[in-house]
Every structure is written in C-alpha cells, then in structure tokens.
Design a protein around this motif. Structure first.
Motif, PDB file in Angstrom:
ATOM      1  N   ALA A 158      19.123   3.727  -3.174  1.00 39.41           N
ATOM      2  CA  ALA A 158      18.238   4.341  -2.180  1.00 39.41           C
ATOM      3  C   ALA A 158      17.477   3.266  -1.407  1.00 39.41           C
ATOM      4  O   ALA A 158      17.316   3.345  -0.188  1.00 39.41           O
ATOM      5  N   ARG A 159      17.044   2.252  -2.126  1.00 36.02           N
ATOM      6  CA  ARG A 159      16.278   1.182  -1.497  1.00 36.02           C
ATOM      7  C   ARG A 159      17.153   0.413  -0.499  1.00 36.02           C
ATOM      8  O   ARG A 159      16.742   0.155   0.636  1.00 36.02           O
ATOM      9  N   ALA A 160      18.377   0.078  -0.959  1.00 38.08           N
ATOM     10  CA  ALA A 160      19.286  -0.670  -0.087  1.00 38.08           C
ATOM     11  C   ALA A 160      19.640   0.158   1.145  1.00 38.08           C
ATOM     12  O   ALA A 160      19.654  -0.360   2.273  1.00 38.08           O
ATOM     13  N   ALA A 161      19.883   1.447   0.933  1.00 37.21           N
ATOM     14  CA  ALA A 161      20.225   2.309   2.072  1.00 37.21           C
ATOM     15  C   ALA A 161      19.038   2.378   3.029  1.00 37.21           C
ATOM     16  O   ALA A 161      19.196   2.308   4.249  1.00 37.21           O
ATOM     17  N   GLY A 162      17.853   2.497   2.463  1.00 36.31           N
ATOM     18  CA  GLY A 162      16.644   2.555   3.283  1.00 36.31           C
ATOM     19  C   GLY A 162      16.488   1.294   4.096  1.00 36.31           C
ATOM     20  O   GLY A 162      16.142   1.331   5.281  1.00 36.31           O
ATOM     21  N   PHE A 163      16.781   0.191   3.468  1.00 38.48           N
ATOM     22  CA  PHE A 163      16.653  -1.084   4.158  1.00 38.48           C
ATOM     23  C   PHE A 163      17.659  -1.189   5.298  1.00 38.48           C
ATOM     24  O   PHE A 163      17.337  -1.625   6.409  1.00 38.48           O
ATOM     25  N   ALA A 164      18.896  -0.757   5.003  1.00 43.30           N
ATOM     26  CA  ALA A 164      19.943  -0.798   6.027  1.00 43.30           C
ATOM     27  C   ALA A 164      19.555   0.055   7.225  1.00 43.30           C
ATOM     28  O   ALA A 164      19.718  -0.339   8.386  1.00 43.30           O
ATOM     29  N   VAL A 165      19.007   1.231   6.942  1.00 47.06           N
ATOM     30  CA  VAL A 165      18.567   2.125   8.009  1.00 47.06           C
ATOM     31  C   VAL A 165      17.462   1.469   8.837  1.00 47.06           C
ATOM     32  O   VAL A 165      17.432   1.553  10.064  1.00 47.06           O
ATOM     33  N   ALA A 166      16.558   0.781   8.129  1.00 49.73           N
ATOM     34  CA  ALA A 166      15.436   0.151   8.826  1.00 49.73           C
ATOM     35  C   ALA A 166      15.907  -0.973   9.750  1.00 49.73           C
ATOM     36  O   ALA A 166      15.320  -1.220  10.796  1.00 49.73           O
ATOM     37  N   GLU A 167      17.001  -1.632   9.358  1.00 46.76           N
ATOM     38  CA  GLU A 167      17.528  -2.717  10.185  1.00 46.76           C
ATOM     39  C   GLU A 167      18.190  -2.190  11.453  1.00 46.76           C
ATOM     40  O   GLU A 167      18.218  -2.850  12.473  1.00 46.76           O
ATOM     41  N   LYS A 168      18.759  -0.988  11.330  1.00 42.18           N
ATOM     42  CA  LYS A 168      19.553  -0.439  12.439  1.00 42.18           C
ATOM     43  C   LYS A 168      19.332   1.055  12.540  1.00 42.18           C
ATOM     44  O   LYS A 168      20.247   1.848  12.290  1.00 42.18           O
ATOM     45  N   PRO A 169      18.148   1.477  12.897  1.00 39.75           N
ATOM     46  CA  PRO A 169      17.870   2.915  12.900  1.00 39.75           C
ATOM     47  C   PRO A 169      18.821   3.683  13.816  1.00 39.75           C
ATOM     48  O   PRO A 169      19.015   3.285  14.959  1.00 39.75           O
ATOM     49  N   GLY A 170      19.439   4.718  13.285  1.00 39.95           N
ATOM     50  CA  GLY A 170      20.375   5.529  14.062  1.00 39.95           C
ATOM     51  C   GLY A 170      21.734   4.876  14.190  1.00 39.95           C
ATOM     52  O   GLY A 170      22.688   5.490  14.666  1.00 39.95           O
ATOM     53  N   GLY A 171      21.862   3.637  13.739  1.00 38.67           N
ATOM     54  CA  GLY A 171      23.104   2.906  13.954  1.00 38.67           C
ATOM     55  C   GLY A 171      23.951   2.732  12.706  1.00 38.67           C
ATOM     56  O   GLY A 171      24.907   1.967  12.705  1.00 38.67           O
ATOM     57  N   THR A 172      23.614   3.396  11.637  1.00 36.60           N
ATOM     58  CA  THR A 172      24.451   3.319  10.439  1.00 36.60           C
ATOM     59  C   THR A 172      25.032   4.701  10.172  1.00 36.60           C
ATOM     60  O   THR A 172      24.677   5.673  10.845  1.00 36.60           O
ATOM     61  N   SER A 173      25.908   4.788   9.184  1.00 39.03           N
ATOM     62  CA  SER A 173      26.439   6.118   8.867  1.00 39.03           C
ATOM     63  C   SER A 173      25.467   6.888   7.967  1.00 39.03           C
ATOM     64  O   SER A 173      25.718   8.015   7.601  1.00 39.03           O
ATOM     65  N   PHE A 174      24.359   6.230   7.628  1.00 35.23           N
ATOM     66  CA  PHE A 174      23.368   6.923   6.793  1.00 35.23           C
ATOM     67  C   PHE A 174      22.430   7.754   7.656  1.00 35.23           C
ATOM     68  O   PHE A 174      21.239   7.508   7.739  1.00 35.23           O
ATOM     69  N   ASN A 175      22.991   8.749   8.325  1.00 33.89           N
ATOM     70  CA  ASN A 175      22.167   9.573   9.193  1.00 33.89           C
ATOM     71  C   ASN A 175      22.593  11.033   9.095  1.00 33.89           C
ATOM     72  O   ASN A 175      23.671  11.376   9.545  1.00 33.89           O
ATOM     73  N   PRO A 176      21.804  11.864   8.483  1.00 31.23           N
ATOM     74  CA  PRO A 176      20.480  11.554   7.945  1.00 31.23           C
ATOM     75  C   PRO A 176      20.566  10.765   6.640  1.00 31.23           C
ATOM     76  O   PRO A 176      21.583  10.824   5.954  1.00 31.23           O
ATOM     77  N   LEU A 177      19.487  10.063   6.326  1.00 35.62           N
ATOM     78  CA  LEU A 177      19.361   9.490   4.998  1.00 35.62           C
ATOM     79  C   LEU A 177      18.507  10.466   4.202  1.00 35.62           C
ATOM     80  O   LEU A 177      17.382  10.767   4.599  1.00 35.62           O
ATOM     81  N   LEU A 178      19.083  10.990   3.141  1.00 33.44           N
ATOM     82  CA  LEU A 178      18.327  11.927   2.310  1.00 33.44           C
ATOM     83  C   LEU A 178      18.003  11.252   0.983  1.00 33.44           C
ATOM     84  O   LEU A 178      18.902  10.821   0.261  1.00 33.44           O
ATOM     85  N   ILE A 179      16.736  11.119   0.708  1.00 34.03           N
ATOM     86  CA  ILE A 179      16.311  10.510  -0.556  1.00 34.03           C
ATOM     87  C   ILE A 179      15.872  11.646  -1.469  1.00 34.03           C
ATOM     88  O   ILE A 179      14.997  12.429  -1.088  1.00 34.03           O
ATOM     89  N   TYR A 180      16.477  11.758  -2.633  1.00 42.29           N
ATOM     90  CA  TYR A 180      16.042  12.853  -3.501  1.00 42.29           C
ATOM     91  C   TYR A 180      15.731  12.371  -4.913  1.00 42.29           C
ATOM     92  O   TYR A 180      16.173  11.317  -5.343  1.00 42.29           O
TER      93      TYR A 180
END
Ligand code: ADP
Ligand code: MG
Length: 479
Positions: A158-180
């Motif tokens: 979750a942390r790594a995915a969050g970080f990846a999203v933060a580096e490239k918001p909207g530009g990764t396949s983690f969209n939406p990113l759901l943290i549960y």
C-alpha cells in the motif's frame, strides 16, 4: 527597553517550579526554550505538536498567570514547534499564536495547525465560475506525512503504491487507488501522506481530502439549497480527490449516484482518485454494482496489523518526534509494543495514557508503571486488586497487625501505614474515597484525599519513604 527573554522565562520557571511536581517540571518545562520577546510576546520553542497540546491542556492557566505576572496584562505567549521531518535532524519550526487572554481560542490556533478532521461543517467554498482553483484548502494534516509513516511488512504494498501515485498522480494504473484495512491501521494517515507528497511535488495541483460522511453531508446540503450543480462542479475540478472511509456510502443511493458521475468525470480526465475503506470491494455490501466495479479498476491494497518489530519502530518514531527519548526507556517501548498488538491507534493511545499517568501521579515512567497501566487500562483482564488485599500486603510489609490498621488508633506508624493503604486503594481499585475511608478505620473521604496527598509529597521528599512505596507497589501488582 524590554526585559531579556531569558530573564523573563527564568522568572516564570521559578514560579512554575513551585506549582508543579518535579516530574512534571522535568517532563514538560525543562525542554522548553525561550527564543524571543517582542512587544510583550514571549515565544517559546517546544519539541513537538503533542508537547504543545499537552501544555495547552494541562498548564495553560499556570502559564497564563506567570506570563501576566512577568509581562503585565499585555503579556502574550507564542509557541514555536519543531517539526521533525526525519531522522536527519532537519527540523523546521512553525509558530502557533496563542492569545493568553482568551481560553476559548486556544483550541483553534489559527496558524497551520492540523485541521479538525471530524468537523462536519463545510469548509470547501463551492466553486464560483472564475474563482481560482488554488483557493481550495486541501484539508491535509501535515503530521500524516510519508516521513512519519513507518514501513513494515504490513503496509509495504500500500505504501509503495501510494508513493507511486504521488510521483505520477493520474498517470499510473493505480487509479483509483483503494487502501483498505481494519480500524487504526493507518488508512487515513497513508491517504494524507499521498496528498501531502503530491502537494509538495506539484503545488499547482488541486488536492482535496474529504471524509465520506462530509461528502455525503455536503451533497445533502446542496440538494436542500438547490445548488447540486455547484457541488458536482466543485468536485469535478479537483486534480487529486481523496475520499476516506467509503464504506459509509453503503445504502446511500443518491450519494453513490452523484459520486459515480464525479468519479467518471475525474477518471476520464486523467485525475487521480484515492479511496479508503474498511474492507476490499468484493466484501462491500450496499453498493451499486457499477460503482463497485469501478473500485476494482485500479489497485486495491490492504493494510494489515503491524508485527512486533514494526510496532516498536512506530513507537520509537513517536517518542522521538515528541522529544520523549530521555523519558521513556527502550524496555518500556518494547513492553507496550509487545502487549498491544491490535492496531496502531491503540498503541499510540497506550503511550499517551502512560505519559498522562506518569505526569498526574508524579511517577517516573518505569517498566512497572507501564505494566500496571497496561493491566488496568488496556487488557481489562487484570485481576481486581481489593482494598483488603492492599491492607494485608501493607500490614505484612510493616509487620503490623491488620486490626490495628482498621482501628481508629492514631499511633504514628499505624497512621502512616493506613495512609499508604489508602493511597494504593485509590490508585489501584475503582472504590470511591468514601468506601476506602470506611475500610481504613472508618475515616471520611477528606481524610483519604489528605492521605493521598501526603503520600505523594513524601514520595517526592523522602527517599526511604519512596522505597517503601516502590517495594509495596511491586508486591501488590506482581505476585
Ligand atoms: P485508520 O484510518 O486506518 O483507522 P489512522 O490512519 O487514523 O488509521 O491511524 C491511526 C493512528 O496510527 C494515527 O495516529 C497514525 O498516525 C498511526 N499510524 C498508523 N500506521 C502507522 C505507521 N505505519 N507509522 C506511523 N504511524 C502510524
Ligand atoms: Mg481513518
């Protein structure tokens, strides 16, 4: 000419010293550094946010009085808080203005304090055409940063995915990113961390954190005020939308409907959506299928219960950030981490109650105290120590017959043993002062209160007496 700030603070300290216990003085006043005095405003540097809040809650009246005494009615206090960003010791102080003449305002200092996340009132101004995007307040808590989020096996993905999203918001396949994940495991913290990181790397992006309850409330209000379009409009122009605890959308069809449209719009425009929930999409009930399927479009990453090693690391970080390294030993940290395995929030709660306990009862933070507290407040499984049991242990220890302790005799050594028994009964049982008095020679509640004060005072001044109390403490708590 104004007086020098060090002199002023020294005088304040000399008054404070007489009004608090030595333990509290050491814990809460010695670490304070005066840094300037301008126009009757004394600025004090404190080690952390927690520290400042503690002072505000417990010592503000005393501080106010002493400042007024030194600087007159004009006297004011400001705090400068050192924010520890990481272990490299790069700290940037920020300042909170505390008007010492208005207690009410203290709870909401105006400058860059973490916002009240539970506040349901709508802070987001609905967008008026022409209003600049940058005006949106992100509602992010600066303490919930990546730096403050300890990595462990429980949160690596979750942390790594969050970080990846933060580096490239909207530009990764983690969209939406759901943290549960379950309560207190860091979903809110991590979602803020992503927002904070994006804000620092892309200052022009509009980031918004909102709880699902607040979103729902805003929507309901917009229906009532007949400005739903403004509501939708506002959310559609956000670049990074973080919605916390989406499980609360369950069963709310209208809200789900409007969220569905906002979601689609954002997703199609390459905007980032971050959601948190208490369970994975497959287990969510009360949701429209079309919405659930969208939740599954990106990445669902879970947060699990941290293992012992991670729990220790989290506590250490907290202790470090709050400037408590010299006060709490590693043993105590390990004991807490070992005893509380449910979630991080409870772990932090235990640390705070321990600090509170130590400060209120004028005790040092020892392993014994930690054990005692965990037994009493956390596990709730602790064997109830009875007044009778305490009396027996105290009598054995001083080699006094139990009848004497229960009698009305005022012989010096009996009086002291009785006071000690009262003191432990107050600390370790749930009995009222009156009940305790009744059991100890038929005394009234005022006598018990007086006994507790006397014991506290003697512990501070009389080394031998302190040893008695420590010995007895061990005997009563650990069999
Ligand atoms: P949730 O939203 O999942 O209920 P929170 O994000 O509110 O949990 O976390 C509860 C508390 O635990 C917060 O004070 C948070 O800072 C802290 N916390 C949780 N996980 C971590 C971590 N990995 N490192 C540091 N602190 C953490
Ligand atoms: Mg949360």
């Amino acid at each position: 000419m104004e007086k020098s700030f060090t002199k002023v603070w020294e005088s304040c300290l000399s008054v404070i010293k007489d009004n608090v216990s030595s333990q509290s003085y050491k814990t809460w006043f010695e670490p304070i550094k005066p840094i300037k005095l301008t126009n009757s405003v004394l600025t004090l540097q404190v080690p952390s946010q927690f520290f400042y809040e503690w002072l505000e809650e417990h010592y503000i009246v005393l501080l106010k009085k002493t400042i007024k005494k030194e600087l007159g009615n004009e006297g004011r206090l400001e705090y400068s808080i050192i924010m520890e960003n990481n272990y490299n010791n790069t700290s940037k102080p920020y300042t909170v203005k505390i008007p010492t003449n208005n207690k009410k305002e203290l709870k909401n200092p105006s400058v860059s304090m973490p916002i009240d996340l539970n506040n349901n009132s709508i802070r987001n101004p609905f967008i008026i055409p022409g209003l600049k995007k940058v005006n949106v307040d992100s509602q992010l808590n600066p303490n919930y940063s990546f730096d403050n989020f300890i990595e462990g096996d429980c949160n690596r993905l979750a942390r790594a995915a969050g970080f990846a999203v933060a580096e490239k918001p909207g530009g990764t396949s983690f969209n939406p990113l759901l943290i549960y994940g379950g309560v207190g495991l860091g979903k809110t913290h991590l979602s803020h961390a992503i927002g904070i990181q994006i804000k620092s790397e892309f200052p022009n992006k509009t980031v918004l954190y909102v709880s699902s309850e607040k979103f729902t409330q805003q929507y309901i209000d917009s229906v009532r005020n007949n400005n739903q379009n403004d509501f939708i409009h506002f959310y559609q122009m956000i670049d990074v939308l973080i919605i916390d605890d989406v499980q609360y959308f369950a069963g709310k069809e209208k809200t789900q409907d409007v969220f569905f449209h906002i979601f689609n719009h954002l997703h199609q425009s390459g905007k980032q959506i971050i959601l948190t929930a208490d369970k994975p999409p497959v287990e969510m009930q009360g949701f429209e299928q079309r919405l659930l399927s969208r939740f599954k479009w990106g990445l669902a990453a879970d947060l699990q219960t941290p293992n012992l090693e991670t729990r220790v690391a989290i506590l250490q970080k907290k202790v470090y950030a709050d400037g408590l390294v010299d006060i709490i030993s590693y043993d105590v940290i390990e004991y807490l981490a070992y005893s509380i395995s449910t979630n991080v929030r409870e772990l932090e709660g235990a640390l705070i109650s321990l600090l509170a306990q130590a400060s209120m009862n004028k005790k040092a933070i020892t392993l014994e105290l930690a054990k005692q507290m965990i037994d009493k407040f956390v596990k709730n499984t602790a064997r109830e120590v009875s007044i009778d049991y305490i009396q027996k242990v105290v009598c054995d220890y001083f080699e006094l017959p139990l009848e004497l302790l229960k009698s009305k005799t005022r012989k010096r050594e009996v009086v002291q043993a009785r006071q000690i028994a009262m003191y432990f009964s107050k600390c370790m049982t749930k009995s009222s002062l009156a009940t305790i008095g009744l059991h100890c020679g038929g005394k009234d509640h005022a006598t018990v209160l007086h006994a507790c004060r006397t014991v506290n005072n003697l512990m501070d001044t009389d080394k031998r007496f302190k040893t008695y109390i420590d010995d007895l403490n061990k005997k009563i708590t650990i069999q």
